[in-house]
Structures are given as C-alpha cells and as structure tokens.
Design a protein around this motif. Structure first.
Motif, PDB file in Angstrom:
ATOM      1  N   LEU A  46       2.011  -1.601   1.663  1.00  0.00           N
ATOM      2  CA  LEU A  46       3.357  -2.003   1.233  1.00  0.00           C
ATOM      3  C   LEU A  46       3.839  -3.235   1.998  1.00  0.00           C
ATOM      4  N   VAL A  47       3.514  -3.294   3.291  1.00  0.00           N
ATOM      5  CA  VAL A  47       3.902  -4.471   4.088  1.00  0.00           C
ATOM      6  C   VAL A  47       3.179  -5.710   3.568  1.00  0.00           C
ATOM      7  N   HIS A  48       1.877  -5.571   3.329  1.00  0.00           N
ATOM      8  CA  HIS A  48       1.112  -6.723   2.819  1.00  0.00           C
ATOM      9  C   HIS A  48       1.613  -7.141   1.439  1.00  0.00           C
ATOM     10  N   TYR A  49       1.953  -6.171   0.610  1.00  0.00           N
ATOM     11  CA  TYR A  49       2.468  -6.495  -0.722  1.00  0.00           C
ATOM     12  C   TYR A  49       3.788  -7.268  -0.602  1.00  0.00           C
ATOM     13  N   VAL A  89       9.892  -1.929   4.521  1.00  0.00           N
ATOM     14  CA  VAL A  89       9.361  -0.837   3.700  1.00  0.00           C
ATOM     15  C   VAL A  89       9.648   0.504   4.360  1.00  0.00           C
ATOM     16  N   ARG A  90       9.639   1.540   3.546  1.00  0.00           N
ATOM     17  CA  ARG A  90       9.743   2.930   4.012  1.00  0.00           C
ATOM     18  C   ARG A  90       8.754   3.751   3.192  1.00  0.00           C
ATOM     19  N   ALA A 142       7.637   8.799  -1.346  1.00  0.00           N
ATOM     20  CA  ALA A 142       8.463   7.877  -2.126  1.00  0.00           C
ATOM     21  C   ALA A 142       8.460   6.518  -1.436  1.00  0.00           C
ATOM     22  N   PRO A 143       7.672   5.546  -1.914  1.00  0.00           N
ATOM     23  CA  PRO A 143       7.650   4.207  -1.308  1.00  0.00           C
ATOM     24  C   PRO A 143       8.957   3.458  -1.594  1.00  0.00           C
ATOM     25  N   GLN A 144       9.375   2.647  -0.618  1.00  0.00           N
ATOM     26  CA  GLN A 144      10.566   1.806  -0.794  1.00  0.00           C
ATOM     27  C   GLN A 144      10.225   0.382  -0.371  1.00  0.00           C
ATOM     28  N   LEU A 145      10.689  -0.583  -1.183  1.00  0.00           N
ATOM     29  CA  LEU A 145      10.533  -2.007  -0.902  1.00  0.00           C
ATOM     30  C   LEU A 145      11.905  -2.656  -0.948  1.00  0.00           C
TER      31      LEU A 145
END
Length: 432
Positions: free
Chosen positions: A266-269, A285-286, A58-61
């Motif tokens: 995710l970090v780059h995004y 991010v997580r 589960a990605p988190q931003l």
C-alpha cells in the motif's frame, strides 16, 4: 457440611422475611439493570465472523488533495473507483473484494405482489468465499462473470421466500430496475451484525436481499446507496471518474508476514500514485483487521456504553445497601452465633455458614434479576434504534447473570459475616 449450612441458611432467611425480601430485591434490581445493559453491549460488540475475523483487513489510502491536510490524520474509510480497481486487479491478497451498497426496485413476476425496493450489494466474486457466505441453493458468480458484467444475481433466502415461496429459484429471472437478471444462487442464513463490511448505511440490521456483480451495476446504472466523500471538482457524485471515495475494499490475509507485505504494498502504491500526480499527500495508509476496524469506527453507540457504566454504578449502590441489611441481620443473630461458638463451632465455620446464607440470597436475587433483565430487554426491543431487534439474552449472559448475582452477594456478605463471627460467646451467654 455444606448441606447443613444450606439448611441453616434457609431457616434463617424464612425467620426474617422482611430483611430477606429487602436484600433479594436490592440484588435483583441491581442485577436486572446491569444485565440489561451488559446484554445489549455484549450483542453490539460481538464478533460478526468469529472464524475469519482475524484474517480480514480493511485497507485505507489517502488520495485527497492538499486542502485541509494534517500529517498523520486518518485516511478516508473508503476508496475511489480507480484505486479500488487497481488494488483489486493487483491480486496481492489471498482474496480481495470491492463493493458498494445500493437500493433496487424489484418487479415481481407474480401479479399478486406489488413492486418494492430492496437493499442490494454490488460486489466482486471473492465477497462470498472471503466472508464465508453460505448458500442454500446454487453458488456465487466467478471472475469471468465479473469481467463480462454478466446479468446474474444472488438473492437472500428472505427474498427467495417472498418471491418464490422458498423453492429453488435458480434459473428464474429477477427484474431489477427494469433489467432481467438470472438467479444463480440463494443464500443460506447469513446476517452478520454489525454490518462490518459497509458501515456507511447502517451499523446493525442492514441485510441485503440482492447481490450482483459490481461491473453489472455500473453498466445498468443502478443507484448507489451509502456515503461518498469528494474533493476538488468532484461535487457529490459517486461515479468512477469523480475524485470521490465511495467503495469498500476488503482483503483476506492469513499470516502476519502477508499483512506486513500488504502494508508495504500500500505504501509503494501510494508513492507510485504520487509520482503519477494522482495523489498529492505523502503516503498515509492503514491496514486494520475486522475487530480493529469495528473499534476504530466506534460501532457500539456511545449511549449504550454510558448506560452500562450507569447500571454498574446502580448495582454498586444496591450492594452497599445489601451490606447494611446483611450487617443488621447477622448482628441480630449474635446470641445464636454465641451459642454455636460455645458449643465448639470455630469462627471459620460460622463465617462459611454466613457466606452460604449470602450466596442463597444472591441466587434468589439472580432469579429476580433475570426476570427484570428479560423485561428490560423486551423494552429495549421496542426502541426505534437499529440494534433493538438484536437485544436477546443468550446462554453465556444467562450464566453470567447468576454468577454475577451470587458473586456480588458473597462480596457483600464478607464484611457482615466477619463482624458477626467476632462475637464473644461469653458475653452472649451472660446476656441471656
């Protein structure tokens, strides 16, 4: 030799019925209370997808503005429409699915059935292969149906039984909120608990009857169901244009190298969105896998964990009482044990004999505890909690019931058996 010890134990237990009954009752009460709460905890903390959980993430931003900003604070649990679509279209994982919950009005074609509301899931095509959803009839839709906002639907077997009597309903039309959707698939038995992919509705017992493309749900303006967290001028509307997190996003990654690469993506995004002015906070991010996600969201209710600890404490109290009862019982048999020692029985043989007797008491206590645990779970199932229907004893917990009962009684019998074995045969023979 074990058979001889078992025979001695049974005769001893029958001779002292009152003490035996008290010991069995003490162990049964402790085991019954413990197994009731342990079974509930076991069911609630189970793995909903044991074959795939280690590959689901589960990605988190953190797309929020700077109001209330705290470094290293947890990012939102859900994603915005823009971020969800960007991550979905990036296709950086083996599978990715964007989704949200809903509630739709079903209008049956049969005049005998009144319209009713049904929980729905608006999602994308990868939802089905990623979560290994089985099908009884037909299949899921594909990426082309997602792109075209196709008027198609997949329904659960429960809804299929209700509307079509369990027959193959592929090609039939399903009227949802006044719109006609063509049924292309019927699910098999698939009811994951906890409801891991969306914990914003209910943690347990939330099973959708209708699944349709996310794009279709937006075109038809179907009602959204679930939490939404907005900031700035977002108000409380969960719409694609609003600065609100209201969608769940899941990805499937099969190797640790893929996990590391996706976390970096995710970090780059986040850095890219910050440079574009959408994100105001530094990249945060997580990327948790399914079981880490359930632990982070604290799916198991706190009162269940507290009840488990209290029940284990009660079992300890019962064991302490059992130790006292066994001590009294074994020491009353000092003359008998003295005679056996005088006839050549070793202290080790007497110790094993008494432990066998303790084990028999534990076995009887386990049987009583099992009956009490069944009664306790029956009472749990009558509670209004959403997890109550899940409280059933499975094979593993049944085995654990007897292992715990026998193990606890053996542990309780160690001190009394050791004290009883240290009797002096000379003193006992002289006293009689």
């Amino acid at each position: 030799m074990f058979g001889y010890y078992l025979d001695l134990a049974l005769h001893s237990l029958v001779r002292n019925k009152a003490l035996t009954a008290l010991m069995v009752a003490a162990i049964a009460l402790g085991i019954g209370a413990s197994m009731t709460t342990l079974t509930v905890l076991h069911v609630l903390s189970g793995n909903p997808l044991p074959d795939a959980s280690s590959t689901l993430y589960a990605p988190q931003l953190d797309p929020r503005d700077m109001q209330g900003y705290q470094p290293r604070a947890e990012p939102p649990d859900q994603v915005t429409w823009i971020d969800g679509m960007n991550l979905l279209q990036a296709k950086r994982a083996d599978h990715q699915a964007l989704m949200t919950g809903g509630s739709v009005a079903i209008q049956p074609a049969q005049s005998a059935l009144d319209p009713f509301y049904e929980p729905a899931r608006y999602t994308t095509a990868d939802f089905f292969p990623m979560f290994r959803v089985p099908f009884r009839y037909g299949h899921a839709w594909g990426a082309s149906e997602d792109a075209a906002s196709a008027a198609v639907a997949v329904i659960s077997s429960r809804l299929n039984d209700r509307l079509f009597g369990g027959r193959d309903s592929r090609g039939r039309m399903l009227r949802v909120d006044g719109h006609a959707l063509r049924i292309i698939g019927v699910l098999g038995d698939w009811r994951p608990d906890p409801h891991f992919y969306d914990l914003n509705v209910k943690n347990y017992g939330s099973h959708e009857g209708v699944y349709l493309p996310l794009s279709t749900s937006q075109d038809l303006h179907l009602a959204h169901l679930g939490g939404a967290d907005c900031w700035g001028n977002g108000g409380a509307d969960a719409t694609p244009a609003a600065p609100c997190v209201w969608l769940q996003f899941w990805v499937q990654l099969h190797t640790q190298a893929q996990v590391a690469a996706y976390r970096q993506f995710l970090v780059h995004y986040s850095e890219e969105q910050e440079s574009l002015g959408r994100f105001q906070r530094p990249p945060n991010v997580r990327l948790r896998d399914l079981m880490q996600w359930l632990d982070y969201r604290q799916v198991v209710p706190g009162d269940v964990q507290l009840q488990t600890w209290l029940a284990l404490g009660f079992l300890l109290v019962c064991l302490v009482n059992t130790v006292g009862l066994m001590l009294a019982k074994f020491l009353r048999r000092a003359p008998e044990l003295g005679v056996r020692r005088a006839l050549g029985a070793s202290r080790r043989a007497l110790f094993v004999q008494l432990l066998v007797e303790s084990g028999v008491v534990g076995l009887a206590g386990g049987l009583g505890g099992l009956l009490l645990a069944c009664l306790g779970l029956w009472l749990v199932r009558r509670q209004p909690a959403d997890y109550a229907p899940l409280a059933h004893l499975d094979g593993a917990m049944l085995l654990l019931t007897f292992l715990l009962a026998v193990g606890a009684s053996l542990l309780a019998g160690v001190l009394p058996a050791w004290r009883a074995c240290r009797v002096s045969p000379g003193l006992q023979l002289k006293g009689h």
